[in-house]
Design a protein around this motif. Structure first.
Motif, PDB file in Angstrom:
ATOM      1  N   GLY A  55       0.811  -1.204   0.000  1.00  0.00           N
ATOM      2  CA  GLY A  55       0.000   0.000   0.000  1.00  0.00           C
ATOM      3  C   GLY A  55       0.849   1.261   0.000  1.00  0.00           C
ATOM      4  O   GLY A  55       2.069   1.204   0.163  1.00  0.00           O
ATOM      5  N   LYS A  56       0.209   2.386  -0.163  1.00  0.00           N
ATOM      6  CA  LYS A  56       0.909   3.671  -0.139  1.00  0.00           C
ATOM      7  C   LYS A  56       0.799   4.341   1.232  1.00  0.00           C
ATOM      8  O   LYS A  56       1.411   5.369   1.465  1.00  0.00           O
ATOM      9  N   ILE A  57      -0.010   3.763   2.102  1.00  0.00           N
ATOM     10  CA  ILE A  57      -0.171   4.302   3.449  1.00  0.00           C
ATOM     11  C   ILE A  57      -0.138   3.155   4.450  1.00  0.00           C
ATOM     12  O   ILE A  57      -0.276   1.984   4.078  1.00  0.00           O
ATOM     13  N   TYR A  58       0.060   3.485   5.689  1.00  0.00           N
ATOM     14  CA  TYR A  58      -0.129   2.521   6.763  1.00  0.00           C
ATOM     15  C   TYR A  58      -1.065   3.166   7.770  1.00  0.00           C
ATOM     16  O   TYR A  58      -1.235   4.384   7.777  1.00  0.00           O
ATOM     17  N   SER A  59      -1.656   2.367   8.602  1.00  0.00           N
ATOM     18  CA  SER A  59      -2.599   2.903   9.569  1.00  0.00           C
ATOM     19  C   SER A  59      -2.420   2.174  10.895  1.00  0.00           C
ATOM     20  O   SER A  59      -2.380   0.938  10.929  1.00  0.00           O
ATOM     21  N   CYS A  60      -2.288   2.939  11.942  1.00  0.00           N
ATOM     22  CA  CYS A  60      -2.219   2.382  13.290  1.00  0.00           C
ATOM     23  C   CYS A  60      -2.521   3.508  14.264  1.00  0.00           C
ATOM     24  O   CYS A  60      -2.509   4.685  13.894  1.00  0.00           O
ATOM     25  N   ASN A  61      -2.770   3.164  15.486  1.00  0.00           N
ATOM     26  CA  ASN A  61      -3.015   4.165  16.512  1.00  0.00           C
ATOM     27  C   ASN A  61      -1.678   4.506  17.174  1.00  0.00           C
ATOM     28  O   ASN A  61      -1.255   3.857  18.114  1.00  0.00           O
ATOM     29  N   GLN A  62      -1.007   5.525  16.641  1.00  0.00           N
ATOM     30  CA  GLN A  62       0.318   5.870  17.143  1.00  0.00           C
ATOM     31  C   GLN A  62       0.279   6.455  18.547  1.00  0.00           C
ATOM     32  O   GLN A  62       1.322   6.583  19.183  1.00  0.00           O
ATOM     33  N   ALA A  63      -0.894   6.795  19.057  1.00  0.00           N
ATOM     34  CA  ALA A  63      -0.990   7.260  20.439  1.00  0.00           C
ATOM     35  C   ALA A  63      -0.547   6.165  21.408  1.00  0.00           C
ATOM     36  O   ALA A  63      -0.138   6.447  22.526  1.00  0.00           O
ATOM     37  N   ASN A  64      -0.616   4.907  20.953  1.00  0.00           N
ATOM     38  CA  ASN A  64      -0.222   3.778  21.803  1.00  0.00           C
ATOM     39  C   ASN A  64       1.210   3.318  21.557  1.00  0.00           C
ATOM     40  O   ASN A  64       1.633   2.308  22.103  1.00  0.00           O
ATOM     41  N   MET A  65       1.956   4.041  20.751  1.00  0.00           N
ATOM     42  CA  MET A  65       3.285   3.593  20.336  1.00  0.00           C
ATOM     43  C   MET A  65       4.212   3.310  21.520  1.00  0.00           C
ATOM     44  O   MET A  65       5.004   2.373  21.475  1.00  0.00           O
ATOM     45  N   THR A  66       4.100   4.082  22.590  1.00  0.00           N
ATOM     46  CA  THR A  66       4.975   3.862  23.746  1.00  0.00           C
ATOM     47  C   THR A  66       4.688   2.530  24.434  1.00  0.00           C
ATOM     48  O   THR A  66       5.527   2.025  25.174  1.00  0.00           O
ATOM     49  N   GLN A  67       3.535   1.940  24.175  1.00  0.00           N
ATOM     50  CA  GLN A  67       3.178   0.662  24.794  1.00  0.00           C
ATOM     51  C   GLN A  67       3.592  -0.535  23.931  1.00  0.00           C
ATOM     52  O   GLN A  67       3.488  -1.669  24.369  1.00  0.00           O
ATOM     53  N   TRP A  68       4.023  -0.294  22.697  1.00  0.00           N
ATOM     54  CA  TRP A  68       4.431  -1.376  21.796  1.00  0.00           C
ATOM     55  C   TRP A  68       5.809  -1.883  22.177  1.00  0.00           C
ATOM     56  O   TRP A  68       6.609  -1.178  22.793  1.00  0.00           O
ATOM     57  N   ASP A  69       6.115  -3.104  21.736  1.00  0.00           N
ATOM     58  CA  ASP A  69       7.464  -3.604  21.964  1.00  0.00           C
ATOM     59  C   ASP A  69       8.448  -2.874  21.036  1.00  0.00           C
ATOM     60  O   ASP A  69       8.054  -2.238  20.060  1.00  0.00           O
ATOM     61  N   LYS A  70       9.728  -2.932  21.370  1.00  0.00           N
ATOM     62  CA  LYS A  70      10.761  -2.170  20.667  1.00  0.00           C
ATOM     63  C   LYS A  70      10.806  -2.488  19.166  1.00  0.00           C
ATOM     64  O   LYS A  70      10.891  -1.557  18.349  1.00  0.00           O
ATOM     65  N   PRO A  71      10.736  -3.765  18.742  1.00  0.00           N
ATOM     66  CA  PRO A  71      10.779  -4.036  17.295  1.00  0.00           C
ATOM     67  C   PRO A  71       9.633  -3.372  16.520  1.00  0.00           C
ATOM     68  O   PRO A  71       9.838  -2.867  15.409  1.00  0.00           O
ATOM     69  N   MET A  72       8.442  -3.323  17.107  1.00  0.00           N
ATOM     70  CA  MET A  72       7.315  -2.677  16.422  1.00  0.00           C
ATOM     71  C   MET A  72       7.542  -1.170  16.336  1.00  0.00           C
ATOM     72  O   MET A  72       7.281  -0.555  15.303  1.00  0.00           O
ATOM     73  N   GLN A  73       8.018  -0.576  17.409  1.00  0.00           N
ATOM     74  CA  GLN A  73       8.319   0.857  17.391  1.00  0.00           C
ATOM     75  C   GLN A  73       9.348   1.181  16.309  1.00  0.00           C
ATOM     76  O   GLN A  73       9.203   2.159  15.561  1.00  0.00           O
ATOM     77  N   GLU A  74      10.387   0.365  16.215  1.00  0.00           N
ATOM     78  CA  GLU A  74      11.442   0.589  15.216  1.00  0.00           C
ATOM     79  C   GLU A  74      10.906   0.411  13.802  1.00  0.00           C
ATOM     80  O   GLU A  74      11.269   1.163  12.893  1.00  0.00           O
ATOM     81  N   TYR A  75      10.032  -0.570  13.607  1.00  0.00           N
ATOM     82  CA  TYR A  75       9.458  -0.807  12.283  1.00  0.00           C
ATOM     83  C   TYR A  75       8.655   0.414  11.816  1.00  0.00           C
ATOM     84  O   TYR A  75       8.825   0.886  10.693  1.00  0.00           O
ATOM     85  N   ILE A  76       7.801   0.944  12.670  1.00  0.00           N
ATOM     86  CA  ILE A  76       6.992   2.113  12.309  1.00  0.00           C
ATOM     87  C   ILE A  76       7.897   3.325  12.074  1.00  0.00           C
ATOM     88  O   ILE A  76       7.705   4.081  11.109  1.00  0.00           O
TER      89      ILE A  76
END
Length: 160
Positions: A125-146
């Motif tokens: 896709g040309k976009i991604y979608s997620c609730n970045q307000a919760n980014m601090t609660q994600w594990d480190k690999p997911m944070q790095e991927y985004i």
């Protein structure tokens, strides 16, 4: 009576089914003018379980608890799932496990018409979608991927 309507067992030619749903998903966003919808899943009912719930959740007996437990199944057990989206047009999207089809309500005749016979997610896709307000609660690999996607260090090499 509304309680009778929601306690009606769904019986098909090949057995009984359990429908789980969120009747007004997105309702917390109604004040922002965002459309809402109904999401649902359908499981096959255990043929040995008599599934009638009285409606008084404070006084459930063992058979009623066993009945409700049937709704706590993994998604791989679904026989069908979908959503109905209420906006300028009413759309119904459904899958029975082999492809996804979309229908649009024809308000002139009160019937749904097949408008998207084969809905597929694009490979890229040309976009991604997620609730970045919760980014601090994600594990480190997911944070790095985004972060990599945002900075153009993802698979495409371009920032999203």
């Amino acid at each position: 009576d509304l309680n009778d309507e929601f306690n009606t067992k769904v019986v098909g030619e090949s057995g009984s089914y359990i429908c789980v749903f969120d009747p007004l998903d997105g309702s917390s966003n109604v004040d922002a003018g965002v459309p809402v919808g109904t999401i649902f899943g359908i499981f096959k009912e255990d043929p040995d379980a008599e599934c009638i719930v009285s409606g008084d959740s404070d006084k459930l007996d063992d058979s009623e608890i066993a009945c409700l437990t049937q709704t706590l199944q993994p998604g791989k057990n679904l026989v069908a799932a979908g959503y109905c989206f209420y906006s300028a047009a009413t759309e119904l999207v459904v899958t029975f496990g082999h492809g996804v089809a979309g229908f649009t309500l024809d308000t002139d005749i009160g019937d749904y018409k097949l408008t998207r016979p084969s809905i597929e997610i694009p490979k890229r896709g040309k976009i991604y979608s997620c609730n970045q307000a919760n980014m601090t609660q994600w594990d480190k690999p997911m944070q790095e991927y985004i972060s990599d996607l945002q900075d153009g260090r993802g698979q495409t090499g371009t920032p999203y």
